[in-house]
Motif scaffolding. Structure first.
Motif, mmCIF file in Angstrom:
data_model
loop_
_atom_site.group_PDB
_atom_site.id
_atom_site.type_symbol
_atom_site.label_atom_id
_atom_site.label_comp_id
_atom_site.label_asym_id
_atom_site.label_seq_id
_atom_site.Cartn_x
_atom_site.Cartn_y
_atom_site.Cartn_z
ATOM 1 N N LEU A 88 0.850 -1.176 0.000
ATOM 2 C CA LEU A 88 0.000 0.000 0.000
ATOM 3 C C LEU A 88 0.891 1.233 0.000
ATOM 4 C CD1 LEU A 88 -2.780 -0.836 2.604
ATOM 5 C CD2 LEU A 88 -3.003 -0.754 0.136
ATOM 6 N N ASP A 89 0.308 2.368 -0.401
ATOM 7 C CA ASP A 89 1.066 3.610 -0.379
ATOM 8 C C ASP A 89 1.265 4.124 1.032
ATOM 9 O OD1 ASP A 89 1.143 3.539 -3.113
ATOM 10 O OD2 ASP A 89 -0.597 4.828 -3.380
ATOM 11 N N THR A 90 0.424 3.660 1.950
ATOM 12 C CA THR A 90 0.494 4.153 3.322
ATOM 13 C C THR A 90 -0.009 3.089 4.273
ATOM 14 O OG1 THR A 90 -0.237 5.928 4.796
ATOM 15 C CG2 THR A 90 -1.826 5.159 3.191
ATOM 16 N N GLN A 91 0.342 3.220 5.541
ATOM 17 C CA GLN A 91 -0.227 2.364 6.574
ATOM 18 C C GLN A 91 -1.623 2.884 6.915
ATOM 19 O OE1 GLN A 91 1.420 -0.394 8.386
ATOM 20 N NE2 GLN A 91 2.575 -0.290 6.477
ATOM 21 N N VAL A 92 -2.507 1.987 7.315
ATOM 22 C CA VAL A 92 -3.875 2.400 7.616
ATOM 23 C C VAL A 92 -4.256 1.933 9.014
ATOM 24 C CG1 VAL A 92 -4.592 2.332 5.214
ATOM 25 C CG2 VAL A 92 -4.889 0.305 6.620
ATOM 26 N N ASP A 93 -5.245 2.606 9.554
ATOM 27 C CA ASP A 93 -5.802 2.211 10.846
ATOM 28 C C ASP A 93 -6.475 0.858 10.672
ATOM 29 O OD1 ASP A 93 -7.999 3.902 13.218
ATOM 30 O OD2 ASP A 93 -7.373 1.817 13.110
ATOM 31 N N LEU A 147 -7.026 -0.841 -5.262
ATOM 32 C CA LEU A 147 -8.408 -0.616 -4.847
ATOM 33 C C LEU A 147 -8.466 -0.085 -3.418
ATOM 34 C CD1 LEU A 147 -11.488 -0.898 -5.259
ATOM 35 C CD2 LEU A 147 -11.278 -3.280 -4.487
ATOM 36 N N VAL A 148 -7.687 -0.694 -2.528
ATOM 37 C CA VAL A 148 -7.672 -0.234 -1.134
ATOM 38 C C VAL A 148 -7.120 1.183 -1.058
ATOM 39 C CG1 VAL A 148 -6.712 -0.651 1.152
ATOM 40 C CG2 VAL A 148 -7.514 -2.572 -0.228
ATOM 41 N N ASN A 149 -6.058 1.472 -1.812
ATOM 42 C CA ASN A 149 -5.511 2.832 -1.819
ATOM 43 C C ASN A 149 -6.536 3.843 -2.309
ATOM 44 O OD1 ASN A 149 -2.820 2.725 -0.847
ATOM 45 N ND2 ASN A 149 -2.143 1.762 -2.738
ATOM 46 N N ALA A 150 -7.302 3.464 -3.329
ATOM 47 C CA ALA A 150 -8.320 4.370 -3.857
ATOM 48 C C ALA A 150 -9.378 4.676 -2.803
ATOM 49 C CB ALA A 150 -8.965 3.766 -5.108
ATOM 50 N N VAL A 151 -9.732 3.665 -2.016
ATOM 51 C CA VAL A 151 -10.715 3.881 -0.957
ATOM 52 C C VAL A 151 -10.155 4.783 0.127
ATOM 53 C CG1 VAL A 151 -12.003 2.737 0.888
ATOM 54 C CG2 VAL A 151 -11.965 1.733 -1.385
ATOM 55 N N ILE A 152 -8.884 4.558 0.498
ATOM 56 C CA ILE A 152 -8.252 5.359 1.543
ATOM 57 C C ILE A 152 -8.121 6.824 1.110
ATOM 58 C CG2 ILE A 152 -6.120 5.724 2.843
ATOM 59 C CD1 ILE A 152 -5.666 2.688 2.641
ATOM 60 N N GLU A 153 -7.703 7.031 -0.146
ATOM 61 C CA GLU A 153 -7.401 8.380 -0.611
ATOM 62 C C GLU A 153 -8.621 9.124 -1.107
ATOM 63 O OE1 GLU A 153 -4.530 7.655 -3.602
ATOM 64 O OE2 GLU A 153 -2.959 7.017 -2.202
ATOM 65 N N ARG A 210 -15.612 2.287 3.795
ATOM 66 C CA ARG A 210 -14.400 1.820 4.441
ATOM 67 C C ARG A 210 -14.394 0.303 4.510
ATOM 68 N NH1 ARG A 210 -11.569 5.928 3.597
ATOM 69 N NH2 ARG A 210 -10.050 5.416 5.214
ATOM 70 N N ARG A 211 -15.354 -0.327 3.851
ATOM 71 C CA ARG A 211 -15.467 -1.782 3.846
ATOM 72 C C ARG A 211 -15.592 -2.239 2.401
ATOM 73 N NH1 ARG A 211 -18.671 0.581 7.210
ATOM 74 N NH2 ARG A 211 -20.545 0.235 5.979
ATOM 75 N N ILE A 212 -14.731 -3.191 2.045
ATOM 76 C CA ILE A 212 -14.638 -3.633 0.652
ATOM 77 C C ILE A 212 -14.831 -5.142 0.605
ATOM 78 C CG2 ILE A 212 -13.173 -3.640 -1.417
ATOM 79 C CD1 ILE A 212 -11.440 -1.494 0.059
ATOM 80 N N ALA A 213 -15.579 -5.611 -0.383
ATOM 81 C CA ALA A 213 -15.717 -7.047 -0.635
ATOM 82 C C ALA A 213 -15.383 -7.307 -2.094
ATOM 83 C CB ALA A 213 -17.128 -7.520 -0.312
ATOM 84 N N VAL A 214 -14.537 -8.295 -2.318
ATOM 85 C CA VAL A 214 -14.060 -8.603 -3.675
ATOM 86 C C VAL A 214 -14.299 -10.076 -3.967
ATOM 87 C CG1 VAL A 214 -12.053 -8.697 -5.194
ATOM 88 C CG2 VAL A 214 -12.331 -6.779 -3.612
ATOM 89 N N GLY A 215 -14.888 -10.366 -5.118
ATOM 90 C CA GLY A 215 -15.076 -11.738 -5.562
ATOM 91 C C GLY A 215 -13.921 -12.197 -6.433
ATOM 92 N N VAL A 216 -13.429 -13.391 -6.173
ATOM 93 C CA VAL A 216 -12.323 -13.973 -6.951
ATOM 94 C C VAL A 216 -12.717 -15.393 -7.318
ATOM 95 C CG1 VAL A 216 -9.913 -14.698 -6.924
ATOM 96 C CG2 VAL A 216 -10.580 -12.571 -5.790
ATOM 97 N N ASP A 217 -12.649 -15.735 -8.581
ATOM 98 C CA ASP A 217 -12.993 -17.103 -8.985
ATOM 99 C C ASP A 217 -12.135 -17.521 -10.170
ATOM 100 O OD1 ASP A 217 -14.186 -16.057 -11.348
ATOM 101 O OD2 ASP A 217 -16.105 -15.815 -10.318
ATOM 102 N N ALA A 244 -0.033 -3.999 6.257
ATOM 103 C CA ALA A 244 -0.223 -2.552 6.178
ATOM 104 C C ALA A 244 -1.354 -2.063 7.069
ATOM 105 C CB ALA A 244 -0.501 -2.149 4.733
ATOM 106 N N GLY A 245 -2.049 -2.970 7.743
ATOM 107 C CA GLY A 245 -3.075 -2.566 8.680
ATOM 108 C C GLY A 245 -4.500 -2.796 8.245
#
Length: 299
Positions: free
Chosen positions: A8-13, A56-62, A68-75, A96-97
């Motif tokens: 990640l570009d940064t650490q997160v809470d 994706l997480v960086n986009a949400v943070i920035e 602040r909650r993400i769900a991703v499908g992988v198949d 990264a937290g």
């Protein structure tokens, strides 16, 4: 493997970002589970390559989004390398937290074959010229690295879509802000819901069932809503119920409860209880996140 793939570009809470990765057997219920999390106000993305998870997480943070909650499908529609890289990607995000949860949706082979036969859908790997049975075997082999590190494996073989939806919602409600509310309607003649925290009885209210033009409808239909809206007793019941919940739900939040089920019943579970569940859910959605509805006799 490059740092770009896992960092990640940064650490997160750690209390700020929750990432749930849903994977598992095709036909096992991943889409149903993803929709359950969407109801809990997760930002949902299906079939995202693992290399894009940190972005994706960086986009949400920035970004300015309140998600602040993400769900991703992988198949298995993802590239084969994704399954090899995914453990390292998730490990990097966790370091990264980010609160990372990997859910694997499993199902017995014979049940998967039956589901595909009933829906007439093609298995994603069937395009390679494999039979359905061979495609399932190949898929299990591809997904084995993810199943091995999953936080939770859910076997959906004996679950219908509504049971699976509720299982996922209740299991991950703690990732939402505050208390998650499930409002459900039911018919007293078919028994009380076993998971109810509170039960309200609406059988004392005027019953649309006795009006022939309303009987085939439900509490979701405009004609039934208009009928019940015009009844002063119904408005009084709604106001008293909402007032009681307003007074006592904060006590459950103070007790660190993450999920409460409020069940409202009437005789047939189609009119009065459905109407009240929808109205109460709308009332609370204007004031909080994580409000779900379930109509037992309509599903």
């Amino acid at each position: 493997m490059s740092d770009e793939r896992t960092s990640l570009d940064t650490q997160v809470d750690p209390h700020e970002i929750h990432l749930i990765v849903l994977t598992g057997m095709s036909g096992g219920g991943k889409t149903v589970a993803l929709r359950a999390l969407e109801d809990l106000e997760f930002y949902c993305v299906d079939n995202l390559p693992s290399a894009l998870l940190p972005q994706l997480v960086n986009a949400v943070i920035e970004g300015s989004s309140t998600h602040r909650r993400i769900a991703v499908g992988v198949d298995v529609r993802n590239r084969g390398a994704d399954f090899t890289h995914m453990p390292a990607v998730l490990s990097g995000l966790a370091s990264a937290g980010v609160q990372v949860h990997l859910i694997f949706l499993d199902c017995r082979d014979e049940v998967l074959i039956k589901r595909y036969s009933e829906t007439r859908r093609r298995h994603p790997l069937a395009t390679r010229g494999l039979s359905l049975a061979d495609a399932i075997v190949a898929e299990r082999r591809l997904l084995r690295p993810l199943m091995a590190i999953a936080e939770k494996v859910i076997d959906s073989s004996e679950l219908n879509v509504h049971q699976l939806r509720r299982l996922v919602a209740t299991g991950y409600a703690q990732a939402t802000e505050g208390l998650t509310l499930m409002f459900q309607s039911f018919a007293f003649k078919r028994g009380l819901p076993l998971d109810a925290d509170f039960v309200f009885d609406a059988r004392c209210l005027p019953n649309p069932h006795w009006h022939p033009h309303l009987r085939p409808l439900s509490g979701k239909d405009a004609a039934v809503r208009e009928f019940l809206d015009a009844e002063p007793l119904v408005g009084e019941y709604f106001n008293d119920t909402a007032r009681w919940l307003d007074a006592w739900l904060p006590r459950f939040e103070q007790d660190d409860r993450s999920y409460v089920t409020i069940s409202i019943g009437c005789t047939g579970g189609r009119h009065r209880s459905v109407y009240l569940v929808e109205k109460l859910a709308a009332h609370y959605r204007d004031r909080r996140e994580g409000v779900l509805t379930f109509h037992r006799e309509l599903e």
